[in-house]
Design a protein around this motif. Sequence first.
Motif, PDB file in Angstrom:
ATOM      1  N   GLN A   1      -6.451  -1.061   6.170  1.00  0.00           N
ATOM      2  CA  GLN A   1      -5.870   0.261   6.452  1.00  0.00           C
ATOM      3  C   GLN A   1      -6.083   1.256   5.315  1.00  0.00           C
ATOM      4  N   TRP A   2      -6.603   0.800   4.201  1.00  0.00           N
ATOM      5  CA  TRP A   2      -6.764   1.656   3.033  1.00  0.00           C
ATOM      6  C   TRP A   2      -7.837   2.744   3.215  1.00  0.00           C
TER       7      TRP A   2
ATOM      8  N   LEU B   1      -3.328  -4.569   5.172  1.00  0.00           N
ATOM      9  CA  LEU B   1      -3.159  -3.378   4.340  1.00  0.00           C
ATOM     10  C   LEU B   1      -4.488  -2.936   3.728  1.00  0.00           C
TER      11      LEU B   1
ATOM     12  N   LYS C   1      -1.407   6.548   0.192  1.00  0.00           N
ATOM     13  CA  LYS C   1      -2.798   6.107   0.130  1.00  0.00           C
ATOM     14  C   LYS C   1      -3.298   5.556   1.463  1.00  0.00           C
ATOM     15  N   HIS C   2      -2.417   5.481   2.443  1.00  0.00           N
ATOM     16  CA  HIS C   2      -2.812   4.945   3.749  1.00  0.00           C
ATOM     17  C   HIS C   2      -3.937   5.775   4.335  1.00  0.00           C
ATOM     18  N   ARG C   3      -5.088   5.111   4.587  1.00  0.00           N
ATOM     19  CA  ARG C   3      -6.278   5.737   5.155  1.00  0.00           C
ATOM     20  C   ARG C   3      -6.731   6.944   4.320  1.00  0.00           C
ATOM     21  N   THR C   4      -6.814   6.742   3.009  1.00  0.00           N
ATOM     22  CA  THR C   4      -7.278   7.807   2.109  1.00  0.00           C
ATOM     23  C   THR C   4      -8.517   7.418   1.319  1.00  0.00           C
TER      24      THR C   4
ATOM     25  N   LEU D   1       0.851  -1.184   0.000  1.00  0.00           N
ATOM     26  CA  LEU D   1       0.000   0.000   0.000  1.00  0.00           C
ATOM     27  C   LEU D   1       0.887   1.234   0.000  1.00  0.00           C
ATOM     28  N   ASP D   2       0.757   2.030  -1.044  1.00  0.00           N
ATOM     29  CA  ASP D   2       1.506   3.278  -1.134  1.00  0.00           C
ATOM     30  C   ASP D   2       1.254   4.097   0.132  1.00  0.00           C
ATOM     31  N   PRO D   3       2.315   4.503   0.850  1.00  0.00           N
ATOM     32  CA  PRO D   3       2.115   5.285   2.082  1.00  0.00           C
ATOM     33  C   PRO D   3       1.218   6.502   1.880  1.00  0.00           C
TER      34      PRO D   3
ATOM     35  N   THR E   1     -10.263   5.653   4.853  1.00  0.00           N
ATOM     36  CA  THR E   1     -10.120   6.626   5.937  1.00  0.00           C
ATOM     37  C   THR E   1     -10.850   6.146   7.176  1.00  0.00           C
TER      38      THR E   1
END
Length: 415
Positions: A163-164, A160, A137-140, A133-135, A166
């Motif tokens: 965590q994706w 992951l 994009k974390h929680r976006t 997961l691209d950092p 929001t």
Amino acid sequence: MVAPTTPVIKLHRVLQRTPSLRQHCRCLSIHISDILAARSPHHFDIVNDFARWLTRVRCLSVHGGFEEKFNNPHTWALIRNLVVNMREVEHATISREWFGLYLGPIMRNIEFPKLRELNIHGISHSKKEITILDPKKHRTASFTALSISDYEESPGSTALLIQWPTTLVHFEFGSFYNNPHIMDLPMFQSWLFIHRETLKNINIGYLSRAGSKRLFDATFFPNLESLQLSRWQMERPLQFTAEDANVLGPKVKLFGWDFSIYDQHNEGWDDFGENEESWISELGKAAVARQSSLKTIAIYFGPDHWGAGKKESYPWDRMDSVRDGIMRPNGMDLVYNRPCISREEWLAERRGGTKAESISLSDLNMQEAPESASADESESESDTLVMAEPGFYGRDIRWYFAPVQRPWNISELRG
């Protein structure tokens, strides 16, 4: 739509001649064949036109086209086209026909800005790449409801995925079928903890047999209202412990107990026996002792009725005993889906009478509440919410704009 059938070609011509019609499409279901006949990239021309033309779509489904030998690059190019042009999509379903649907491309490409619900069916385990997961994009991700089924990925990739977004309000994880990895309820509890303040509905099917038998501790989720777990994620033989009562979180109004088996057979007639009756009784007593928010226990139990006349007891009598002895006297209720055979039919078979006709499995499915439901019934149903099943097709369009969580039909859940 890929390869396009004659009706699809005719529809394309109509939309080409009359562009004003394009704005009226709200739901689009795309089927991409995974057979050799769909290998030509030209087969995607029409559906790519649809992607550019039908910009008002809110509910989108893409089924098939991920098989690597055939369509995979063309399918993902189509999905990127859909993302660019369909900016109003709120509900998206991605599902495989054969294989080749991997988690990494989904997390890289599914970026609808207004997405509220994401359903993924048929994730295969990738041997070629590790899911990252691209950092950035974390929680976006914008979706707040996530439903996963027929899932083969690893624990790390699953963490992951969770965590994706929001925030998560609704989470559903279908039962394992071919997944070789060890995952259990404590693992999901730890992964979902980052969404503890927002989660309202959790539904987790049966997982690894080798995993921990500890149940999900709902006391860490202050706003959780509905928790549904599989009976097969618990010890055998079943025995209630004080720790089990932690499925009763501070706001849990509905506890669902699912006996479903997604395999080559149904659950057995004896799967709800004395131990199961005792466990659910103790849970009801714990709810009373804790003065919990619990209002309803819902049991999903759908065995085959053949040979029922040879059984010494009727499982639903046990459920009724808990309902009448513990639940209702304390202001709660216990409900269940329609039995595969009525008590009268069972007694007739016990006496050697004519075998009752088999009830189809579709009769065991929960259906939506009728619009004519009374006010009292509607109020009681509002407290019994579960995640929607993925992959519905051909419904009245108004269904797609209802809230993600849907009530059980109380007329179908008996008690």
